[in-house]
Design a protein around this motif. Sequence first.
Motif, PDB file in Angstrom:
ATOM      1  N   ASP A  23      15.065 -16.580  -5.827  1.00  0.00           N
ATOM      2  CA  ASP A  23      15.511 -15.205  -6.042  1.00  0.00           C
ATOM      3  C   ASP A  23      14.644 -14.223  -5.259  1.00  0.00           C
ATOM      4  OD1 ASP A  23      17.473 -16.051  -7.789  1.00  0.00           O
ATOM      5  OD2 ASP A  23      16.214 -15.819  -9.571  1.00  0.00           O
ATOM      6  N   PRO A  24      15.261 -13.203  -4.642  1.00  0.00           N
ATOM      7  CA  PRO A  24      14.477 -12.167  -3.955  1.00  0.00           C
ATOM      8  C   PRO A  24      13.569 -11.448  -4.945  1.00  0.00           C
ATOM      9  CG  PRO A  24      16.805 -12.013  -3.380  1.00  0.00           C
ATOM     10  CD  PRO A  24      16.709 -12.971  -4.526  1.00  0.00           C
ATOM     11  N   VAL A  25      12.419 -10.996  -4.458  1.00  0.00           N
ATOM     12  CA  VAL A  25      11.468 -10.241  -5.277  1.00  0.00           C
ATOM     13  C   VAL A  25      11.313  -8.861  -4.651  1.00  0.00           C
ATOM     14  CG1 VAL A  25       9.124 -10.153  -6.192  1.00  0.00           C
ATOM     15  CG2 VAL A  25      10.250 -12.369  -5.868  1.00  0.00           C
ATOM     16  N   VAL A  37       3.829 -15.504  -7.504  1.00  0.00           N
ATOM     17  CA  VAL A  37       3.301 -14.749  -8.644  1.00  0.00           C
ATOM     18  C   VAL A  37       3.437 -13.267  -8.306  1.00  0.00           C
ATOM     19  CG1 VAL A  37       1.280 -14.242 -10.060  1.00  0.00           C
ATOM     20  CG2 VAL A  37       1.674 -16.580  -9.230  1.00  0.00           C
ATOM     21  N   HIS A  38       4.361 -12.586  -8.995  1.00  0.00           N
ATOM     22  CA  HIS A  38       4.593 -11.161  -8.751  1.00  0.00           C
ATOM     23  C   HIS A  38       3.896 -10.365  -9.846  1.00  0.00           C
ATOM     24  CE1 HIS A  38       7.600  -7.570  -8.725  1.00  0.00           C
ATOM     25  NE2 HIS A  38       6.490  -7.291  -8.068  1.00  0.00           N
ATOM     26  N   LEU A  39       3.019  -9.460  -9.436  1.00  0.00           N
ATOM     27  CA  LEU A  39       2.276  -8.624 -10.371  1.00  0.00           C
ATOM     28  C   LEU A  39       2.636  -7.166 -10.117  1.00  0.00           C
ATOM     29  CD1 LEU A  39      -1.144 -10.457  -9.925  1.00  0.00           C
ATOM     30  CD2 LEU A  39       0.454 -10.730 -11.830  1.00  0.00           C
ATOM     31  N   PRO A  40       3.654  -6.661 -10.817  1.00  0.00           N
ATOM     32  CA  PRO A  40       4.081  -5.272 -10.588  1.00  0.00           C
ATOM     33  C   PRO A  40       3.007  -4.274 -10.978  1.00  0.00           C
ATOM     34  CG  PRO A  40       5.737  -6.525 -11.820  1.00  0.00           C
ATOM     35  CD  PRO A  40       4.481  -7.337 -11.817  1.00  0.00           C
ATOM     36  N   HIS A  41       2.940  -3.205 -10.237  1.00  0.00           N
ATOM     37  CA  HIS A  41       1.961  -2.151 -10.504  1.00  0.00           C
ATOM     38  C   HIS A  41       2.173  -1.537 -11.878  1.00  0.00           C
ATOM     39  CE1 HIS A  41      -0.746   1.179  -9.823  1.00  0.00           C
ATOM     40  NE2 HIS A  41       0.216   2.046 -10.047  1.00  0.00           N
ATOM     41  N   ARG A  42       3.428  -1.500 -12.321  1.00  0.00           N
ATOM     42  CA  ARG A  42       3.734  -0.830 -13.587  1.00  0.00           C
ATOM     43  C   ARG A  42       3.274  -1.614 -14.804  1.00  0.00           C
ATOM     44  NH1 ARG A  42       8.463  -2.791 -11.537  1.00  0.00           N
ATOM     45  NH2 ARG A  42       9.540  -4.397 -12.766  1.00  0.00           N
ATOM     46  N   VAL A  43       2.947  -2.890 -14.611  1.00  0.00           N
ATOM     47  CA  VAL A  43       2.507  -3.690 -15.745  1.00  0.00           C
ATOM     48  C   VAL A  43       1.097  -3.254 -16.136  1.00  0.00           C
ATOM     49  CG1 VAL A  43       1.911  -5.997 -16.551  1.00  0.00           C
ATOM     50  CG2 VAL A  43       3.956  -5.643 -15.147  1.00  0.00           C
ATOM     51  N   LEU A  82       0.814  -1.203   0.000  1.00  0.00           N
ATOM     52  CA  LEU A  82       0.000   0.000   0.000  1.00  0.00           C
ATOM     53  C   LEU A  82       0.852   1.259   0.000  1.00  0.00           C
ATOM     54  CD1 LEU A  82      -2.631  -1.149   2.656  1.00  0.00           C
ATOM     55  CD2 LEU A  82      -2.854  -1.225   0.168  1.00  0.00           C
ATOM     56  N   ARG A  83       2.029   1.153   0.620  1.00  0.00           N
ATOM     57  CA  ARG A  83       2.932   2.311   0.671  1.00  0.00           C
ATOM     58  C   ARG A  83       4.346   1.817   0.885  1.00  0.00           C
ATOM     59  NH1 ARG A  83       2.162   6.819   5.308  1.00  0.00           N
ATOM     60  NH2 ARG A  83       2.295   4.911   6.537  1.00  0.00           N
ATOM     61  N   GLY A  84       5.314   2.505   0.265  1.00  0.00           N
ATOM     62  CA  GLY A  84       6.715   2.164   0.459  1.00  0.00           C
ATOM     63  C   GLY A  84       7.169   1.031  -0.440  1.00  0.00           C
ATOM     64  N   ALA A  85       8.273   0.399  -0.034  1.00  0.00           N
ATOM     65  CA  ALA A  85       8.871  -0.681  -0.816  1.00  0.00           C
ATOM     66  C   ALA A  85       9.469  -1.707   0.142  1.00  0.00           C
ATOM     67  CB  ALA A  85       9.950  -0.136  -1.747  1.00  0.00           C
ATOM     68  N   CYS A  86       9.565  -2.948  -0.325  1.00  0.00           N
ATOM     69  CA  CYS A  86      10.111  -4.005   0.519  1.00  0.00           C
ATOM     70  C   CYS A  86      10.642  -5.118  -0.369  1.00  0.00           C
ATOM     71  CB  CYS A  86       9.066  -4.524   1.504  1.00  0.00           C
ATOM     72  SG  CYS A  86       7.622  -5.271   0.718  1.00  0.00           S
ATOM     73  N   ARG A  87      11.064  -6.191   0.261  1.00  0.00           N
ATOM     74  CA  ARG A  87      11.640  -7.330  -0.457  1.00  0.00           C
ATOM     75  C   ARG A  87      11.037  -8.619   0.087  1.00  0.00           C
ATOM     76  NH1 ARG A  87      17.983  -7.463  -1.341  1.00  0.00           N
ATOM     77  NH2 ARG A  87      17.271  -6.144  -3.048  1.00  0.00           N
ATOM     78  N   LEU A  88      10.726  -9.533  -0.822  1.00  0.00           N
ATOM     79  CA  LEU A  88      10.240 -10.859  -0.444  1.00  0.00           C
ATOM     80  C   LEU A  88      11.334 -11.865  -0.765  1.00  0.00           C
ATOM     81  CD1 LEU A  88       6.746 -12.378  -1.009  1.00  0.00           C
ATOM     82  CD2 LEU A  88       8.760 -13.694  -1.687  1.00  0.00           C
ATOM     83  N   ARG A 106      14.261  -3.306   1.779  1.00  0.00           N
ATOM     84  CA  ARG A 106      14.873  -3.581   0.479  1.00  0.00           C
ATOM     85  C   ARG A 106      16.363  -3.914   0.556  1.00  0.00           C
ATOM     86  NH1 ARG A 106      11.587  -1.758  -3.996  1.00  0.00           N
ATOM     87  NH2 ARG A 106      13.380  -2.038  -5.375  1.00  0.00           N
ATOM     88  N   THR A 107      16.997  -3.698   1.705  1.00  0.00           N
ATOM     89  CA  THR A 107      18.426  -4.002   1.824  1.00  0.00           C
ATOM     90  C   THR A 107      18.688  -5.382   2.398  1.00  0.00           C
ATOM     91  OG1 THR A 107      18.590  -3.065   4.058  1.00  0.00           O
ATOM     92  CG2 THR A 107      18.879  -1.544   2.203  1.00  0.00           C
ATOM     93  N   ALA A 108      17.650  -6.116   2.786  1.00  0.00           N
ATOM     94  CA  ALA A 108      17.820  -7.398   3.474  1.00  0.00           C
ATOM     95  C   ALA A 108      18.487  -8.422   2.567  1.00  0.00           C
ATOM     96  CB  ALA A 108      16.473  -7.918   3.954  1.00  0.00           C
ATOM     97  N   THR A 109      19.319  -9.257   3.167  1.00  0.00           N
ATOM     98  CA  THR A 109      19.994 -10.347   2.463  1.00  0.00           C
ATOM     99  C   THR A 109      19.455 -11.689   2.949  1.00  0.00           C
ATOM    100  OG1 THR A 109      21.749 -10.532   4.111  1.00  0.00           O
ATOM    101  CG2 THR A 109      22.079  -8.939   2.314  1.00  0.00           C
ATOM    102  N   ALA A 110      19.814 -12.753   2.259  1.00  0.00           N
ATOM    103  CA  ALA A 110      19.382 -14.089   2.656  1.00  0.00           C
ATOM    104  C   ALA A 110      19.894 -14.432   4.048  1.00  0.00           C
ATOM    105  CB  ALA A 110      19.853 -15.115   1.635  1.00  0.00           C
ATOM    106  N   ALA A 111      21.111 -13.990   4.377  1.00  0.00           N
ATOM    107  CA  ALA A 111      21.663 -14.257   5.704  1.00  0.00           C
ATOM    108  C   ALA A 111      20.848 -13.562   6.781  1.00  0.00           C
ATOM    109  CB  ALA A 111      23.118 -13.802   5.757  1.00  0.00           C
ATOM    110  N   GLU A 112      20.428 -12.333   6.527  1.00  0.00           N
ATOM    111  CA  GLU A 112      19.616 -11.600   7.500  1.00  0.00           C
ATOM    112  C   GLU A 112      18.227 -12.215   7.639  1.00  0.00           C
ATOM    113  OE1 GLU A 112      21.556  -7.149   6.914  1.00  0.00           O
ATOM    114  OE2 GLU A 112      19.963  -7.840   5.576  1.00  0.00           O
TER     115      GLU A 112
END
Length: 308
Positions: free
Chosen positions: A56-58, A134-140, A43-49, A79-85
């Motif tokens: 692969d990170p999304v 299933v990643h559905l980017p808003h820009r698509v 809804l707001r901001g950005a993150c990583r899955l 968005r800076t998180a790594t697999a180790a973290e």
Amino acid sequence: MDVVSDAIAAVRAGEPSSNRLRVSGTWCVRLSPYEGAGFHVVLRGACRLLPDGGGDPVDLGPGDVVLLPHGAGHVLADRTATAAEARRAVPFERVRDTGAGGPRTGPDVELLCGKYRLDRSRAHPLMAELPQVVHLPHRVGGQPELAAALDLLARELDERRPGGCLALPSLLDLLLVYMIRAWMARARTGAWPAVLTDPVTTAALRALHSDPAAPWTADRLAAEAGVSRATLARRFTTLVGRPPMAYLTWWRLTLAAIRLRDSDAPLATVARETGYGSPYALSHAFSREFGITPGRYRERGGSGVRAS
């Protein structure tokens, strides 16, 4: 009913649930594997899955949607998180109601996180074919109905208007349909996006799903599709993975299982509604397919049977 609607209805169980997640700064939360499907809307901001199993990170941005149709475990993080973290992630249940996060070094992030309860014992192959993420980017572009559903969902969450207790689960159900539609429109692999763009196979499937109890024969179904029996058999089997009449048998028994699980209709009624001439005929076919009698299946609430 159309195939996509039936595929979703066959596995849906109960109402969806959702929670808001508000975090900021450095954060990392884990969502355990789930016997259903999970989804997230940024809804707001950005993150990583970060999917379990080393996928692969999304990276997700505002308006992005991600569906985890098989309930795979995963981590949501900044968005800076790594697999180790990610291995040190906090359980989602400890964070969702507190909005906990690290130092406020970045913009606030707000997500709608939810789950759909699914009964996978008779999953339609269309649902089984969906990828883990299933990643559905808003820009698509090309999916205005998905954007409209998200807008309605955000408004309902923000304003809490009368009737919201009915509107919210209905919008979440609508969101599931639109997410699957969007995946099918963008998919480059998989059988079912191709199945539902083939006019012959689609015509046959539409006929079978519209009236599964009808006395279908291979000749009648071929006439409905407007082709010869041999052409229908070849195209249907190649795309769907089983001959038309074998698919019909599987679908009738799937419908019978749903009726037995979700209603107290007599076996004779279930047999009539699913194209079987008698309770005995249904019981024989059901036992052969499921390895259990219809009565025992109903007693167990639809659990403890083999899937095919």
